[in-house]
Write an enzyme that holds these catalytic residues in place. Structure first.
Site, short mmCIF file in Angstrom:
data_model
loop_
_atom_site.label_atom_id
_atom_site.label_comp_id
_atom_site.label_asym_id
_atom_site.label_seq_id
_atom_site.Cartn_x
_atom_site.Cartn_y
_atom_site.Cartn_z
N TYR A 1 35.58 0.29 -14.88
CA TYR A 1 36.83 1.15 -14.83
C TYR A 1 36.19 2.38 -15.83
CZ TYR A 1 39.80 -2.35 -12.74
OH TYR A 1 40.45 -3.06 -11.83
N SER B 1 36.07 -0.69 -8.93
CA SER B 1 36.59 -1.90 -8.82
C SER B 1 35.90 -2.63 -9.89
CB SER B 1 36.52 -2.36 -7.58
OG SER B 1 36.92 -3.87 -7.39
N ARG B 2 36.48 -3.97 -10.15
CA ARG B 2 35.62 -4.80 -11.03
C ARG B 2 34.55 -5.57 -10.24
NH1 ARG B 2 40.56 -7.53 -13.68
NH2 ARG B 2 41.24 -7.30 -11.46
N ALA C 1 45.96 1.22 -3.17
CA ALA C 1 44.70 2.19 -3.29
C ALA C 1 44.21 2.41 -1.71
CB ALA C 1 43.58 1.53 -4.14
N HIS D 1 48.63 -1.04 -16.49
CA HIS D 1 48.78 0.40 -16.39
C HIS D 1 48.67 1.04 -17.70
CE1 HIS D 1 51.29 0.36 -12.40
NE2 HIS D 1 50.10 -0.17 -12.35
N LYS E 1 53.52 3.15 -9.59
CA LYS E 1 54.91 2.61 -10.09
C LYS E 1 54.95 1.15 -10.46
CE LYS E 1 56.52 2.22 -6.06
NZ LYS E 1 55.38 1.88 -6.08
#
Length: 347
Positions: A57, A35-36, A15, A78, A96
């Site tokens: 999120y 972010s958490r 990120a 993901h 990815k």
């Protein structure tokens, strides 16, 4: 048309690199990060001059301030996050591998088609100038008939078994994280392989830490690929044909150097000049696709992602690496019924 507005989920290394390169993209606005952890979100937003820092999120996924969301969390998250984005009508770019297996990816693409949103796996190397140049040279016949691809991606990985890269629960292992790059290069030119062979070293935490892969195609092409968390390598790539070869410089997946050497010994070298790591080219591609109303990039399509996962699923089946929530692979006995000459050895 107003600029495409981006949000980022996750504040890790990927990120950070992505947000840094966002400054070099000619299009798009980076509007939000989630972010958490509040401190992580705030620090990331301050560092990258992002207006909106969110601790949940789903606040980002449902925000009216963003059009497209970049997911940069560990692999196993993901699928659920991308699914939530699609259901909220958000375009999504997923680090990815887009999901941990082909079945999950197919489900995402089906959903995206149904909800009319753009989805792309963040295969940023595809859009870098050196890779674009290699594609152009191959298409122009500069190396004649392409037969051989050699590529590796290796670095000395972390020692901590709980680290994302080594943690089975988080989808760890060399294959999904870095093996995907050499496989991508081979399949970029040759498509999905007809033959897949693999030798792997499985580490103490039950994920692959070193793998060498041989891919083959009916047309007489071979690829010799390596992904390693045990060795320090220059990470070069060679694409060879009967008319010459293309050499991508060190760290080929983001290199600024490319060389073409012809059978007659003549050579051409190009040095590209761009700031940052090269994520800006991918960002511009996504913005272009969204503005044109496309649901997928023609340059790294849904099928391209499915083909990558098909190969990696097959390699993982051979390795015996299974992630939480995945169906158990077919047992040895069942395999022997189908396939008597299938030799198998544990590492």
């Amino acid at each position: 048309m107003q600029d495409v507005r981006w949000g980022i989920i996750g504040t890790g290394q990927m990120a950070d690199a992505f947000a840094t390169d966002f400054n070099f993209a000619k299009t798009g606005t980076l509007s939000a990060v989630a972010s958490r952890s509040k401190s992580a979100a705030d620090a990331f937003a301050a560092k990258h001059d992002i207006e909106l820092a969110l601790v949940d999120y789903f606040s980002l996924i449902n925000s009216h301030e963003v059009d497209v969301i970049y997911i940069a969390t560990p692999h196993v998250f993901h699928f659920d996050l991308a699914k939530a984005c699609i259901l909220a009508g958000k375009h999504v770019v997923v680090e990815k591998p887009i999901t941990i297996n082909m079945e999950q990816a197919q489900a995402l693409f089906d959903l995206a088609a149904e909800h009319n949103v753009f989805v792309m796996e963040a295969m940023w190397s595809r859009f870098t100038p050196a890779i674009e140049q290699a594609i152009e040279w191959v298409e122009e016949g500069e190396i004649g008939d392409l037969h051989s691809i050699q590529a590796n991606f290796s670095f000395v990985g972390p020692k901590d078994p709980n680290h994302r890269l080594l943690n089975l629960e988080l989808g760890g292992g060399a294959l999904l994280d870095i093996g995907i790059y050499p496989i991508f290069l081979a399949q970029l030119f040759n498509g999905r392989p007809d033959f897949v062979q693999n030798q792997a070293v499985i580490g103490d935490s039950d994920v692959d830490v070193f793998t060498q892969i041989m891919l083959g195609w009916e047309g007489g092409q071979l690829a010799s690929l390596e992904a390693s968390l045990l060795t320090h390598g220059p990470n070069r790539a060679l694409i060879s044909g009967n008319g010459g070869y293309i050499e991508l410089g060190d760290e080929w997946y983001k290199t600024k150097q490319i060389r073409l050497v012809k059978t007659d010994g003549s050579e051409r070298a190009i040095e590209f000049d761009f700031p940052g790591t090269g994520y800006q080219f991918e960002i511009e591609e996504v913005n272009r696709c969204i503005e044109e109303g496309l649901l997928q990039s023609p340059n790294h399509s849904w099928q391209d992602s499915l083909d990558l996962l098909a190969t990696m699923d097959e390699i993982r089946l051979d390795m015996g690496v299974v992630y939480p929530g995945e169906p158990d692979p077919i047992s040895e006995e069942e395999l022997h019924h189908h396939h008597h000459e299938h030799g198998h050895h544990k590492h």
